[in-house]
Design an enzyme around this catalytic site. Structure first.
Site, PDB file in Angstrom:
ATOM      1  N   SER A 283       0.835  -1.197   0.000  1.00 42.47           N
ATOM      2  CA  SER A 283       0.000   0.000   0.000  1.00 42.47           C
ATOM      3  C   SER A 283       0.878   1.258   0.000  1.00 42.47           C
ATOM      4  O   SER A 283       1.766   1.386  -0.845  1.00 42.47           O
ATOM      5  CB  SER A 283      -0.952  -0.048   1.204  1.00 42.47           C
ATOM      6  OG  SER A 283      -1.975   0.897   1.095  1.00 42.47           O
TER       7      SER A 283
ATOM      8  N   ASP B 195      -7.708  -6.534  -6.511  1.00 48.64           N
ATOM      9  CA  ASP B 195      -7.649  -5.263  -5.802  1.00 48.64           C
ATOM     10  C   ASP B 195      -7.914  -4.132  -6.784  1.00 48.64           C
ATOM     11  O   ASP B 195      -7.345  -4.108  -7.876  1.00 48.64           O
ATOM     12  CB  ASP B 195      -6.253  -5.116  -5.183  1.00 48.64           C
ATOM     13  CG  ASP B 195      -6.070  -3.823  -4.412  1.00 48.64           C
ATOM     14  OD1 ASP B 195      -7.083  -3.159  -4.114  1.00 48.64           O
ATOM     15  OD2 ASP B 195      -4.918  -3.498  -4.098  1.00 48.64           O
TER      16      ASP B 195
ATOM     17  N   HIS C 153      -5.943  -6.452  -1.803  1.00 49.99           N
ATOM     18  CA  HIS C 153      -4.951  -5.464  -1.367  1.00 49.99           C
ATOM     19  C   HIS C 153      -3.951  -6.069  -0.388  1.00 49.99           C
ATOM     20  O   HIS C 153      -2.766  -5.748  -0.428  1.00 49.99           O
ATOM     21  CB  HIS C 153      -5.678  -4.283  -0.719  1.00 49.99           C
ATOM     22  CG  HIS C 153      -4.856  -3.045  -0.599  1.00 49.99           C
ATOM     23  ND1 HIS C 153      -4.363  -2.370  -1.693  1.00 49.99           N
ATOM     24  CD2 HIS C 153      -4.436  -2.348   0.496  1.00 49.99           C
ATOM     25  CE1 HIS C 153      -3.681  -1.306  -1.286  1.00 49.99           C
ATOM     26  NE2 HIS C 153      -3.712  -1.271   0.033  1.00 49.99           N
TER      27      HIS C 153
END
Length: 495
Positions: A226, A414, A465
């Site tokens: 991320s 994602d 994710h």
């Protein structure tokens, strides 16, 4: 034509997202929030991490190093975690490392050694993103750590695909204000940004290695996901610079890996909307408007572009954008007497179980943590972030040029997925060393891989994710290949 500033446009998008609230702000939500609310520099600064004047202080003086810390290491050893299963066959440690004695700023870590051959296996530092989210709550207890939390919020079960099977793994809650990490000077929480986070993480590492000197010469890797697409390359760059300046604090950095990482605003924003469209979450009409009227390299968007991006969020609807095929959490109550097991169907309410567990007084005591109202992410850190380059690509190029092994991987379910990695990589124009092909984990295709000169890009099939949460076996195969310096297998072991 009427123009709308980037900041105003992003705030409008953010307000639309509130129409479809998540049950709880997660790391993925924090990344989305940050992307939509941050102010890019005007004009945007695209200097590499190494060139900015404000970074001179990062490399201008030796880091704070505490005296020998053997007693602290012994005090940090965890006897047992409440509710942990029987048969734990590895050592685990946790505690605080001071990064600024004047302000009383201390970062919290959790460290798990490998159950076998820990004295020869590499050291891996794991960082979660946000910015403002915990590597303990996500990385350690929901993704790649040795335990996950049962739905009773009191007990743990083993993760057979934990990364400490192949490495000694260090989880760091950074910056101060996240999780158990804190400062005695509360104004520190309003000063967090990319630069200060890199500096504090570096000072943490230098001092942690004084506490665990047996790892000073060990091969060292940094991995994260991320917004750690910023943290990891910036910390790696900081290490390289300081290795050249200070010979008594050398860190044996060998490589970095980035998962579902945000590394370049312009190409990644385009990749985000392309991904929504190709996964049938947006209409052709909305996508055509974004393609025609949105130039993500500019500071100002037209009103048509702004409206199209807002419509994209509305069309997407109330789903988990960061695993678009996964269910939402509809019942977050804790369940007594539950026993979990690791599978590819992650419980969407896992955040709640981890929060309950890490707020138990006996757990905080066992972790040597100060009594804290612990949460996965910090709102104040995320919304007060002070500096964030619009691109990390120059830093990535710097690392490649200095021989640092670099893997970028993306889960393909994602929304912040494959295209937000492919597009930035393509701008580097690296020669291809190994053409695109499938790779295997067990008897199944785990994803796809392409090797460039100095960089490897890997997709993970069926992962969102948090790749190790949704595809734990494939994530372990991937990180093992990364550490061993080989591409994942091109054929199934059964063939």
């Amino acid at each position: 034509m009427e123009k709308v500033s980037l900041y105003a446009c992003l705030i409008l998008n953010l307000s639309l997202l509130v129409i479809f609230p998540y049950s709880k702000a997660s790391q993925a939500d924090k990344l989305n929030e940050f992307i939509l609310s941050r102010k890019s520099q005007n004009p945007p600064k695209t200097l590499s991490w190494e060139e900015g004047d404000a970074l001179k202080t990062l490399f201008s003086s030796a880091a704070y190093v505490a005296p020998p810390q053997e007693e602290l290491r012994l005090a940090d050893k965890i006897v047992t975690l409440p509710g942990q299963p029987y048969g734990v066959n590895f050592d685990q440690y946790s505690g605080y490392v001071t990064v600024d004695p004047e302000t009383g700023r201390e970062l919290f870590y959790y460290f798990v050694e490998s159950p076998c051959n820990s004295s020869t296996k590499p050291l891996v530092l794991w960082l979660n993103g946000g910015p403002g989210c915990s590597s303990l709550g996500y990385g350690a207890f929901q993704e790649l750590g040795p335990f996950r939390v049962n739905s009773d919020g009191k007990t743990l079960y083993r993760n057979p695909y934990a990364w400490n099977e192949v490495a000694n793994v260090l989880f760091l809650e950074s910056p101060a204000g996240i999780g158990f990490s804190y400062s005695n000077t509360t104004s520190d929480y309003d000063k967090s940004g990319d630069k200060s986070t890199a500096k504090d993480s570096y000072v943490f590492l230098i001092n942690w290695l004084e506490r665990f000197p047996q790892y000073k010469t060990r091969d060292f890797y940094i991995s994260g996901e991320s917004y750690a697409g910023h943290y990891v390359p910036q910390l790696a760059s900081t290490i390289l610079h300081n290795n050249k300046l200070y010979k008594n604090t050398i860190i044996n950095l060998k490589g970095i890996s980035l998962g579902n990482a945000w590394i370049d605003d312009a190409t990644s924003l385009k990749g985000l909307y392309d991904n929504l469209w190709t996964h049938a979450l947006n209409s052709d009409q909305t996508h055509e408007l974004i393609e025609k009227y949105c130039d993500f390299t500019k500071q100002n968007y037209s009103a048509i572009c702004t409206n199209a991006m807002n419509m994209s969020m509305i069309e997407k609807g109330k789903i988990d954008s960061f695993n678009i095929y996964a269910p939402l959490c509809h019942d977050s109550t804790l369940k007594n007497g539950s026993t979990g097991y690791v599978s590819n169907d992650l419980d969407p309410c896992s955040d709640y179980y981890g929060t309950a567990y890490l707020n138990r007084p006996e757990v905080q005591k066992a972790l040597h943590a100060k009594p804290t109202n612990w949460s996965h992410c910090s709102d104040s850190i995320n919304l007060n972030w002070k500096d964030s380059p619009i691109t990390i690509l120059p830093t990535i190029k710097y690392l490649i040029d200095n021989g640092i092994k670099l893997w970028i991987y993306s889960g393909d379910t994602d929304a912040v997925g494959v295209t937000i990695s492919r597009y930035p990589i393509n701008t580097l124009k690296l020669p291809i060393d190994s053409t695109w092909r499938p790779w295997y984990s067990g008897k199944e295709i785990g994803g796809y891989v392409v090797g460039y000169k100095g960089l490897t890009f890997v997709t993970v099939r069926g992962a969102g994710h948090l790749v190790p949460s949704w595809q734990p076996e494939r994530a372990l195969t991937l990180i093992s290949s990364f550490l061993y310096g080989i591409l994942p297998a091109s054929v199934s072991p059964s063939n």
